[in-house]
Design a protein around this motif. Structure first.
Motif, PDB file in Angstrom:
ATOM      1  N   ASP A 171       1.996  22.713 -15.055  1.00 51.80           N
ATOM      2  CA  ASP A 171       1.914  24.015 -14.019  1.00 51.80           C
ATOM      3  C   ASP A 171       3.221  24.692 -13.252  1.00 51.80           C
ATOM      4  O   ASP A 171       3.756  25.158 -13.732  1.00 51.80           O
ATOM      5  CB  ASP A 171       1.019  24.691 -13.392  1.00 51.80           C
ATOM      6  N   ARG A 172       3.781  22.900 -12.228  1.00 54.03           N
ATOM      7  CA  ARG A 172       4.735  23.870 -12.189  1.00 54.03           C
ATOM      8  C   ARG A 172       5.739  22.007 -11.856  1.00 54.03           C
ATOM      9  O   ARG A 172       6.558  21.347 -11.678  1.00 54.03           O
ATOM     10  CB  ARG A 172       4.849  24.175 -10.829  1.00 54.03           C
ATOM     11  N   PRO A 173       7.416  23.122 -11.755  1.00 53.59           N
ATOM     12  CA  PRO A 173       8.694  21.707 -11.990  1.00 53.59           C
ATOM     13  C   PRO A 173       8.136  20.815 -10.916  1.00 53.59           C
ATOM     14  O   PRO A 173       8.031  21.559  -9.465  1.00 53.59           O
ATOM     15  CB  PRO A 173       9.588  22.656 -11.842  1.00 53.59           C
ATOM     16  N   PRO A 174       8.942  19.616 -10.911  1.00 54.94           N
ATOM     17  CA  PRO A 174       8.856  18.995 -10.025  1.00 54.94           C
ATOM     18  C   PRO A 174      10.053  19.285  -8.692  1.00 54.94           C
ATOM     19  O   PRO A 174      11.266  19.869  -9.477  1.00 54.94           O
ATOM     20  CB  PRO A 174       9.088  17.662 -10.545  1.00 54.94           C
ATOM     21  N   ASP A 175       9.789  18.589  -7.603  1.00 59.15           N
ATOM     22  CA  ASP A 175      10.686  18.952  -6.877  1.00 59.15           C
ATOM     23  C   ASP A 175      11.743  17.440  -6.090  1.00 59.15           C
ATOM     24  O   ASP A 175      10.905  16.396  -5.901  1.00 59.15           O
ATOM     25  CB  ASP A 175      10.012  19.353  -5.153  1.00 59.15           C
ATOM     26  N   ARG A 176      12.401  17.784  -7.420  1.00 59.65           N
ATOM     27  CA  ARG A 176      13.712  16.755  -7.001  1.00 59.65           C
ATOM     28  C   ARG A 176      13.862  15.849  -6.279  1.00 59.65           C
ATOM     29  O   ARG A 176      13.701  14.798  -6.083  1.00 59.65           O
ATOM     30  CB  ARG A 176      14.577  17.264  -8.076  1.00 59.65           C
ATOM     31  N   GLN A 177      14.569  16.549  -4.928  1.00 55.13           N
ATOM     32  CA  GLN A 177      14.400  16.885  -3.881  1.00 55.13           C
ATOM     33  C   GLN A 177      13.694  15.842  -3.034  1.00 55.13           C
ATOM     34  O   GLN A 177      13.498  14.647  -2.618  1.00 55.13           O
ATOM     35  CB  GLN A 177      14.926  17.979  -2.933  1.00 55.13           C
ATOM     36  N   ALA A 178      12.150  16.647  -3.362  1.00 56.72           N
ATOM     37  CA  ALA A 178      10.804  15.405  -2.915  1.00 56.72           C
ATOM     38  C   ALA A 178      11.225  14.265  -3.374  1.00 56.72           C
ATOM     39  O   ALA A 178      10.805  13.310  -3.082  1.00 56.72           O
ATOM     40  CB  ALA A 178      10.034  16.441  -2.388  1.00 56.72           C
ATOM     41  N   LEU A 179      10.939  14.432  -4.475  1.00 55.63           N
ATOM     42  CA  LEU A 179      11.450  13.254  -5.066  1.00 55.63           C
ATOM     43  C   LEU A 179      11.642  11.998  -5.200  1.00 55.63           C
ATOM     44  O   LEU A 179      11.403  10.250  -4.647  1.00 55.63           O
ATOM     45  CB  LEU A 179      11.059  13.048  -6.888  1.00 55.63           C
ATOM     46  N   SER A 235       1.139  -0.888  -0.550  1.00 63.37           N
ATOM     47  CA  SER A 235      -0.513  -0.494   0.109  1.00 63.37           C
ATOM     48  C   SER A 235       0.536   1.117   0.371  1.00 63.37           C
ATOM     49  O   SER A 235       0.434   2.127  -0.804  1.00 63.37           O
ATOM     50  CB  SER A 235      -0.912  -0.001   1.633  1.00 63.37           C
ATOM     51  N   ALA A 236       1.676   1.575   0.768  1.00 55.04           N
ATOM     52  CA  ALA A 236       2.589   2.177   1.050  1.00 55.04           C
ATOM     53  C   ALA A 236       3.218   2.682  -0.235  1.00 55.04           C
ATOM     54  O   ALA A 236       3.541   3.655  -1.107  1.00 55.04           O
ATOM     55  CB  ALA A 236       3.414   2.674   2.078  1.00 55.04           C
ATOM     56  N   ILE A 237       4.424   1.632  -1.124  1.00 54.46           N
ATOM     57  CA  ILE A 237       5.066   1.655  -2.513  1.00 54.46           C
ATOM     58  C   ILE A 237       3.517   2.398  -3.328  1.00 54.46           C
ATOM     59  O   ILE A 237       3.697   3.233  -4.095  1.00 54.46           O
ATOM     60  CB  ILE A 237       4.838   0.556  -3.273  1.00 54.46           C
ATOM     61  N   ALA A 238       2.641   2.141  -3.675  1.00 56.44           N
ATOM     62  CA  ALA A 238       1.519   2.658  -4.196  1.00 56.44           C
ATOM     63  C   ALA A 238       0.988   3.583  -4.176  1.00 56.44           C
ATOM     64  O   ALA A 238       0.894   4.225  -5.272  1.00 56.44           O
ATOM     65  CB  ALA A 238       0.267   1.305  -4.521  1.00 56.44           C
ATOM     66  N   SER A 239       1.062   4.184  -2.421  1.00 55.01           N
ATOM     67  CA  SER A 239       0.724   5.792  -2.968  1.00 55.01           C
ATOM     68  C   SER A 239       2.088   6.522  -3.162  1.00 55.01           C
ATOM     69  O   SER A 239       2.090   7.285  -3.657  1.00 55.01           O
ATOM     70  CB  SER A 239       0.193   5.769  -0.866  1.00 55.01           C
ATOM     71  N   TYR A 240       3.209   6.062  -2.717  1.00 59.79           N
ATOM     72  CA  TYR A 240       4.779   6.487  -2.756  1.00 59.79           C
ATOM     73  C   TYR A 240       4.168   6.594  -4.366  1.00 59.79           C
ATOM     74  O   TYR A 240       4.141   7.983  -4.891  1.00 59.79           O
ATOM     75  CB  TYR A 240       5.733   6.122  -2.296  1.00 59.79           C
ATOM     76  N   ALA A 241       4.461   5.817  -4.966  1.00 61.40           N
ATOM     77  CA  ALA A 241       4.305   5.823  -7.182  1.00 61.40           C
ATOM     78  C   ALA A 241       3.545   6.649  -7.043  1.00 61.40           C
ATOM     79  O   ALA A 241       3.447   7.752  -8.212  1.00 61.40           O
ATOM     80  CB  ALA A 241       4.673   4.399  -7.014  1.00 61.40           C
ATOM     81  N   ALA A 242       2.227   6.914  -6.346  1.00 63.67           N
ATOM     82  CA  ALA A 242       0.991   7.739  -7.226  1.00 63.67           C
ATOM     83  C   ALA A 242       1.128   9.003  -7.195  1.00 63.67           C
ATOM     84  O   ALA A 242       1.058   9.862  -8.082  1.00 63.67           O
ATOM     85  CB  ALA A 242      -0.465   7.321  -6.411  1.00 63.67           C
ATOM     86  N   GLY A 243       1.639   9.572  -6.130  1.00 65.76           N
ATOM     87  CA  GLY A 243       2.269  10.683  -5.288  1.00 65.76           C
ATOM     88  C   GLY A 243       2.564  11.143  -5.951  1.00 65.76           C
ATOM     89  O   GLY A 243       3.195  12.316  -6.962  1.00 65.76           O
ATOM     90  N   CYS A 244       4.264   9.701  -6.692  1.00 67.00           N
ATOM     91  CA  CYS A 244       5.420  11.335  -7.487  1.00 67.00           C
ATOM     92  C   CYS A 244       4.290  11.266  -9.113  1.00 67.00           C
ATOM     93  O   CYS A 244       4.883  12.236  -9.386  1.00 67.00           O
ATOM     94  CB  CYS A 244       6.209   9.790  -7.737  1.00 67.00           C
ATOM     95  N   ALA A 245       3.374  10.156  -9.635  1.00 68.03           N
ATOM     96  CA  ALA A 245       3.388  10.359 -10.708  1.00 68.03           C
ATOM     97  C   ALA A 245       1.844  11.501 -10.457  1.00 68.03           C
ATOM     98  O   ALA A 245       2.076  12.194 -11.615  1.00 68.03           O
ATOM     99  CB  ALA A 245       2.269   9.031 -10.915  1.00 68.03           C
ATOM    100  N   ASN A 246       1.635  11.638  -9.167  1.00 65.62           N
ATOM    101  CA  ASN A 246       0.665  13.061  -9.280  1.00 65.62           C
ATOM    102  C   ASN A 246       1.790  14.282  -9.358  1.00 65.62           C
ATOM    103  O   ASN A 246       1.240  15.077 -10.609  1.00 65.62           O
ATOM    104  CB  ASN A 246       0.005  13.332  -8.101  1.00 65.62           C
ATOM    105  N   MET A 247       2.307  14.076  -8.447  1.00 60.80           N
ATOM    106  CA  MET A 247       3.482  15.532  -8.783  1.00 60.80           C
ATOM    107  C   MET A 247       4.182  15.822 -10.245  1.00 60.80           C
ATOM    108  O   MET A 247       4.093  17.070 -11.076  1.00 60.80           O
ATOM    109  CB  MET A 247       5.197  15.090  -7.804  1.00 60.80           C
TER     110      MET A 247
END
Lengths: 706, 205
Positions: A483-491, A466-478
């Protein structure tokens, strides 16, 4: 089968079905009682009639005799009277009356013993002459002053003088001479009473002279006066008196009576004795009848009790669920009860008299039956009973428990053996059912454990996934946000976390493997034939219940394989159960399961084939058959065959499925023999040919829970 | 979108990952590592929604939910369930939970539902504010005005009201004008509508 009356045991008479009562006994005894009574009554009547006839005869004879006697006496006396009257006449005619009197009267007195005296008186009553003496009995009495007598006699004298006829005087008793009586005969001269001749009779002498000897023997003959006092008697015999009869003794009159009494004859005695004997005999017969009646009643009671006992026993034997079978010493059946007939399907007529081999013996177990039968007849059957399988007439098998005991008859002699036979088919079935239930329960328990395991595993894996899926989905959302560049550090940080979660999932998987390894199968030399026999024994009850014939075709002396006997046993149970279930809907003759075991040509491998004659397995099912959780059964889990396959494969073997010639399917596996080098398995993966056998086995899972 | 998503899960990774996901959709979130931790901080949870793991050490998600329901906690609750928890979740739905998701879930679907829950909550708060203002206005009425308002709402004419209260028509008219003014409406019909909306919008006490 119909309810037959069990025939009575030979030698035991069947009792009549109806029970006579005491009433019957009464009527039974009424006849002899009645006859006896009638006999006694008629005998007594006869005796009584005889007795009465005799009495009548006696009476008649008595009356006749006494009348005759009285007549005799009268004739006699009147004869003497006539002679005295004649003498009187002659005395008046005679010239010398004195001598004539003397001569004639002496003659008279001598010829007639009863005539004691004759007196000649003048008209005034003075004594003129007397023969034999002038002394009369009266003169003897005179001193006693019996004036009444004198006056009575005087009145008799007067009467005779007045009447001009002979008149008797009153009798009087004279001591030493007995009773005397006088007769006054008037003597006429020229029509006038000129004197009186007096004859004095002794009554005793009268009787002695007149009464004949036979009369005296027959009767006691007496002369009584009016008061019943005895004036004279004649009898030759002293004895008891019977009948008596009296008639007046007139003349002489004066209330005198003649009495004759019969002697009771000895004949009477005999008759009485006879009567008494008859009465006694009748009483004896009555008593014996009474005794017999009591005896008969007791017998009837005993019979009734016996009948009731018999009926009770029979009801018990007929109603009991326990089969009973009696055999004589030679082994012949002499008795069976309805329960046994129901059990075996044969009627008593078919069984009574048969000797071993019995019709209900199971043909497949003849030797066993023979052995058991012989053992029973030898008196060596086990106390705790023995099991015996018999075949019902319609062919189905009945499991029985037999207890044999000696059959002792009334005299205490052993006549044979009686066996109680209990039908334990149902018990066996229930036992089998319980075994199955137990097995199911164990499987369920194992399943529950497995389920728990699986659930825990699923949860453990679910979290990181579940955690993996959420992280992955979040990354994909980012990354999608244009409209804004991805926060690479955060990613990057998130992707690291994601990787960490993936590793966490991996650790869970490893833990599972470790666990499975911990319960790794035992390795030992396993004889497959033993494993198969054990598995078949385990399933025997179920197969029987479904009418399936299990055929084990085991080659003996095969080399062992290396492995875990428990796991291999589970595989066999699984395959056999599948096969049994596959054929159980087939017609009876097609419900066959065969197990063939053989070694490969070079003896490097042992092959086991489980063949069934079921409907076969359609190819599209065959493909999925070894897929976990795929099942064709209502209760199936879809785990059996995959687990079987994995067990066989962990033993370096191979499980495959092929169609059987003539319908059905064959599950076969090969295992390398112990110590054999691992031969690369040349068998191809399972053919998806039309195969039989139900798909995934029910629920049997091996002990290899993860 | 105002309101915070409160994530209650004893697995830190889940909290973090879910938070990251919500963040990626621009939602504010707050994590709690146990039901007890959330319960202590419940007074701060004024607006937003609750994402609640059913299976936790200590107080379970379901127990927390029941406790909050008893206490009249107004925020929508979305359950996260594992294997075999579905029946529990369904019973929670019947008790008024907003929704449940089975792990592993389709993440953006979950986020969409979370957003719906936040909107729901916002609507509820608006209504609550409205009814609060109505309550204030009602509190401003004198007892006589309250009396007359009730009679007006019962649909009675001024004349009838005057008769019932034994006061003059004129006085009734004055009171009526005053109370409509205080309630911020112009007609009796508007007044009735206003009061109706207030009672409808009122959530659990």
């Amino acid at each position: 089968m119909s309810e037959h009356d069990a025939p009575p045991i030979a030698g035991q008479p069947a009792l009549p079905p109806t029970a006579p009562s005491h009433h019957w006994a009464g009527t039974y005894l009424l006849m002899p009682k009645l006859a006896m009574g009638l006999l006694v009554v008629s005998l007594i009547s006869l005796l009584w009639i005889l007795h009465r006839n005799e009495l009548d005869e006696q009476r008649t004879a008595l009356i006749k005799d006494i009348l005759w006697m009285e007549q005799n006496l009268r004739f006699h006396l009147s004869g003497i009277d006539d002679q005295l009257s004649q003498l009187g006449l002659d005395l008046t005619q005679d010239a010398r009356p004195g001598s004539t009197f003397q001569v004639r009267t002496r003659h008279l007195v001598k010829n007639n013993a009863e005539l004691e005296q004759v007196l000649w008186l003048d008209a005034q009553g003075r004594l003129l002459d007397a023969v034999p003496s002038a002394t009369t009995g009266r003169q003897v009495l005179e001193p006693f002053g019996d004036t009444s007598l004198n006056s009575a006699l005087a009145s008799a004298f007067d009467a005779a003088r007045k009447l001009g006829k002979p008149v008797y005087g009153q009798p009087y008793s004279v001591p030493q001479r007995g009773t005397e009586i006088e007769i006054y005969v008037p003597v006429f001269r020229n029509g006038q009473v000129s004197g009186m001749l007096v004859g004095v009779y002794s009554l005793n002498n009268l009787l002695n002279s007149v009464v004949p000897w036979w009369f005296a023997e027959k009767y006691q003959f007496r002369i009584l006066d009016g008061n019943g006092a005895v004036l004279a008697a004649k009898s030759n015999i002293v004895g008891e008196l019977g009948l008596d009869y009296r008639i007046p003794f007139d003349p002489p009159g004066h209330g005198m009576v003649l009495e004759a009494a019969t002697y009771s004859t000895p004949g009477n005695m005999a008759q009485r004795l006879l009567a008494a004997v008859i009465v006694v005999l009748a009483a004896a017969v009555s008593w014996s009848l009474w005794a017999i009646r009591g005896h008969i009643l007791r017998r009837l009671e005993a019979e009734q009790a016996l009948r009731e006992e018999h009926a009770f026993r029979k009801a018990m034997e007929d109603s009991t669920m326990v089969g009973m079978r009696a055999r004589d010493m030679a082994g012949r059946i002499i008795y069976v009860n309805p329960a046994f007939c129901r059990m075996s399907g044969y009627s008593p007529d078919e069984l009574i008299g048969t000797r071993p081999p019995m019709p209900y013996w199971d043909p497949d177990q003849m030797d066993m039956h023979e052995f058991q039968s012989t053992r029973v007849l030898a008196g060596q059957s086990p106390q705790e009973g023995f099991e015996s399988r018999i075949r019902h007439k319609d062919g189905h098998m009945v499991h029985t428990m037999v207890y044999a005991t000696p059959l002792i008859d009334a005299s205490g002699k052993q006549r044979g053996w009686i066996s109680s036979v209990l039908d334990i088919t149902e018990k066996k079935r229930i036992e089998a059912l319980q075994r199955q239930q137990q097995e199911k329960l164990e499987q369920t328990a194992r399943l529950v454990t497995m389920g728990e395991m699986a659930s825990t595993m699923a949860h453990e894996l679910n979290q990181p996934l579940s955690a993996i899926a959420s992280y992955a989905a979040g990354c994909a959302n980012m990354l999608r946000q244009e409209d804004r560049p991805p926060d690479r550090q955060a990613l990057l940080a998130v992707i690291d976390k994601l990787a960490a979660q993936a590793q966490r999932a991996g650790r869970v998987i490893r833990r599972i493997y470790d666990f499975v390894r911990k319960s790794a199968p035992q390795q030992e030399a396993v004889h497959l034939d033993e494993v198969i026999e054990e598995a078949a024994g385990f399933l025997e009850a179920e197969a029987k219940q479904r009418g399936v014939v299990l055929n084990l075709n085991l080659a003996r002396g095969l080399p062992p394989v290396e492995g875990d006997p428990l796991l291999l046993g589970q595989v066999m149970i699984n395959l056999l159960r599948n096969a049994v279930e596959a054929v159980s809907d087939q017609p009876l003759h097609r419900r066959r399961v065969r197990v063939n075991v053989r070694a490969s040509d070079d003896s490097s491998q042992i092959e086991v084939r489980v063949e069934d004659s079921g409907p076969g397995i359609p190819p599209e099912q065959a493909e999925n058959l070894f897929t976990p959780f795929y099942t064709t059964k209502a209760e199936g889990m879809g785990m059996g065959l995959p687990i079987c396959r994995s067990i066989i494969e962990s033993h370096h073997g191979h499980l495959s499925l092929e169609p059987r010639e003539g319908g059905g399917s064959v599950f076969a596996f090969r295992l390398p023999r112990e110590g054999a080098t691992m031969a690369p398995d040349s068998l191809s993966p399972p053919a998806s040919a039309p195969v039989s056998s139900p798909a995934s086995p029910p629920t049997s899972t091996p002990n290899a829970t993860p | 979108m105002n309101g915070t998503v409160h994530i209650v899960d004893d697995d830190e990774a889940i909290r973090d990952a879910l938070g990251w996901l919500l963040q990626s959709r621009g939602l504010a979130w707050q994590g709690y590592d146990s039901a007890e931790a959330f319960h202590q901080a419940v007074d701060q949870a004024r607006a937003g929604c609750l994402v609640l793991d059913i299976r936790m050490g200590g107080m379970s998600g379901l127990e927390l939910f029941n406790l909050l329901s008893e206490q009249g906690f107004p925020l929508p609750v979305i359950f996260l369930t594992g294997h075999g928890d579905v029946p529990m979740a369904v019973s929670a739905l019947k008790k008024g939970a907003f929704d449940f998701f089975e792990k592993p879930f389709n993440d953006n679907d979950l986020v969409n539902r979370v957003i719906e829950a936040l909107e729901n909550d916002a609507r509820r708060r608006d209504q609550e504010t409205a009814s609060d203002s109505i309550r204030h206005k009602l509190d401003a009425l004198t007892p006589r005005e309250r009396q007359i308002m009730d009679l007006i709402l019962a649909g009675k004419y001024n004349k009838v009201i005057a008769d019932e209260l034994s006061i003059s028509m004129r006085t009734v008219e004055v009171h009526r004008a005053n109370l409509l003014d205080k309630m911020g409406v112009r007609t009796a019909v508007e007044l009735a509508r206003l009061l109706q909306s207030a009672t409808e919008g009122r959530s659990a006490p």
